[in-house]
Design an enzyme around this catalytic site. Structure first.
Site, mmCIF file in Angstrom:
data_model
loop_
_atom_site.group_PDB
_atom_site.id
_atom_site.type_symbol
_atom_site.label_atom_id
_atom_site.label_comp_id
_atom_site.label_asym_id
_atom_site.label_seq_id
_atom_site.Cartn_x
_atom_site.Cartn_y
_atom_site.Cartn_z
ATOM 1 N N GLU A 267 0.862 -1.190 0.000
ATOM 2 C CA GLU A 267 0.000 0.000 0.000
ATOM 3 C C GLU A 267 0.891 1.230 0.000
ATOM 4 O O GLU A 267 1.863 1.293 0.739
ATOM 5 C CB GLU A 267 -0.837 0.123 1.296
ATOM 6 N N GLU A 330 -8.920 8.922 6.142
ATOM 7 C CA GLU A 330 -9.133 7.485 5.914
ATOM 8 C C GLU A 330 -10.201 7.220 4.855
ATOM 9 O O GLU A 330 -10.166 6.202 4.180
ATOM 10 C CB GLU A 330 -9.547 6.793 7.220
#
Ligand SMILES: *[C@@H]1O[C@H](CO)[C@@H](O)[C@H](O)[C@H]1NC(C)=O
Ligand SMILES: *[C@@H]1O[C@H](CO)[C@@H](O)[C@H](O)[C@H]1NC(C)=O
Length: 409
Positions: A267, A330
């Site tokens: 990621e 997020e």
């Protein structure tokens, strides 16, 4: 077919051919397809989007059968996830691992290319310290089950770590793991070495910037021109933080006696929006980060310490995920809104086309795959059609850079 569907199909055809026949772009990046949201398009539509973007590797956080089914007969490689909630039972009972694979992996092989199982996410260094000791035994159970089922050659076993596992990361040549994690990491490295699987890290230069915007140079974290830093031990020059983070992980692995394990980025990304205290979370910065990242991937360059080893990278993430808990950032890592609109421009090259999902949901991955294998003498006709489309400005989001690239090749 409605006229718009015809045009949409032509665009898809062009995007497919541009890779297979014209060699215009080879976007060999992976993408994280997270689904903590209640408004995402169906997996078959996502399959269309990803194939038209030329994304050939996808990472899931679970083994969603709908997604794996939608990508049957596509060229997309999958890393699937086995969630942290399974670690305890699998660490003690290898049969549980075997039945999980029989239920979640085997039915999709070989039509869907599942090439890796990511056992647990960011376990070491995480708050649930109990899980730390379950991690390796669970990975071993999964591996043994794959061996029993005759799948261990085609499906690798690994786990993804956050960078909190590093005790020291500066300078990169002095990278080392945290003392309290060494007893867990050492045998995991031996496992990787034995079964020849990669070491995955989730690396976010954004976090370093957000925590200390006054000290951390924004150019250094966004891969923009800057003076960078020199590792005083190796004399290697670093002009971006991601490279420094990767090399710090390589150094930490080397301290534990291994130079035979590949580090990959499972990621990395940058949020386009954040709370007031989340410095740098803007669409502009996200576009610069991801655009420069993709350029870097395309150049197939390694890090200063490993210049010959191109970095394998999964961008986080495909969509904004509206149900993710935590700070606003997020929920805003996506390259796309759930409706398929790009959240921001990716650099001047315009690597990502803007797509609106066709109303014709019958278009799916295998359909596109067929189109891609059309003979290349169609290219000329398609280019003419494209000129026509551009001239009526049908798809404003496909950038002019695409055209000039095509002419140069
Ligand atoms: C995709 O299309 C093919 C042929 O058009 C069809 O056989 C298949 O069932 C479709 N798959 C999905 C997931 O819609
Ligand atoms: C897609 O969603 C975004 C965010 O909600 C919105 O700004 C944009 O206008 C939408 N695009 C289309 C084509 O509906």
């Amino acid at each position: 077919m409605a006229a718009s569907t015809v045009l949409f199909t032509i665009i898809l055809l062009f995007l497919g051919l541009s890779d297979s026949s014209l060699q215009v772009q080879s976007l060999s990046f992976g993408i994280n397809y997270g689904q903590i949201a209640n408004n995402l398009p169906s997996p078959s539509r996502v399959a269309v989007l990803l194939q038209s973007l030329n994304v050939n590797r996808v990472k899931l956080y679970d083994a969603d059968p709908n997604v794996l089914q939608a990508f049957a007969n596509s060229e997309v490689d999958f890393i699937i996830g086995l969630g942290n909630e399974y670690l305890q039972s699998m660490s003690t009972d290898p049969l549980k691992a075997q039945s999980w694979i029989q239920q979640h992996v085997q039915p999709h092989l070989p039509q869907t290319k599942i090439t890796c199982i990511n056992v647990g996410n960011e376990v070491l260094g995480g708050t649930n310290t109990q899980l730390w000791s379950y991690l390796l035994p669970a990975m071993q159970s999964v591996y043994r089950a794959l061996v029993n089922l005759g799948l261990s050659k085609q499906v690798a076993v690994t786990t993804a770590h956050s960078l909190t596992i590093l005790g020291n990361s500066y300078p990169p040549s002095s990278g080392s793991f945290r003392q309290d994690l060494a007893q867990y990491i050492q045998p995991i490295l031996s496992f990787h070495s034995q079964v020849n699987s990669p070491f995955l890290i989730n690396a976010y230069p954004y976090f370093a910037y957000k925590d200390n915007p006054a000290e951390v140079s924004i150019e250094y974290v966004l891969f923009q021109p800057n003076s960078g830093m020199v590792d005083s031990v190796t004399n290697l020059h670093y002009d971006n933080m991601l490279d420094a983070q990767i090399d710090a992980v390589y150094s930490a692995i080397k301290v534990m006696g291994h130079s035979d394990i590949e580090v990959r980025i499972s990621e990395t990304g940058w949020p386009s929006k954040g709370d007031a205290n989340e410095a740098g979370a803007t669409p502009e910065n996200a576009g610069i980060y991801n655009g420069n990242l993709m350029r870097k991937i395309e150049e197939k360059k390694g890090t200063p310490a490993k210049p010959q080893v191109p970095i394998d990278i999964y961008v986080f993430a495909l969509f904004n995920e509206d149900l993710k808990p935590g700070p606003a950032s997020e929920r805003n890592y996506g390259l796309y809104y759930p409706n398929g609109t790009q959240v921001y421009d990716i650099g001047s090259q315009g690597y990502l086309p803007q797509l609106t999902f066709s109303a014709d949901s019958n278009i799916n991955a295998s359909h596109i795959h067929l189109q891609v294998s059309e003979p290349s003498h169609c290219v000329h006709i398609i280019m003419c059609l494209l000129e026509l489309i551009y001239s009526v400005n049908f798809l404003g989001g496909v950038r002019h850079a695409d055209r000039s690239n095509m002419k140069n090749s």
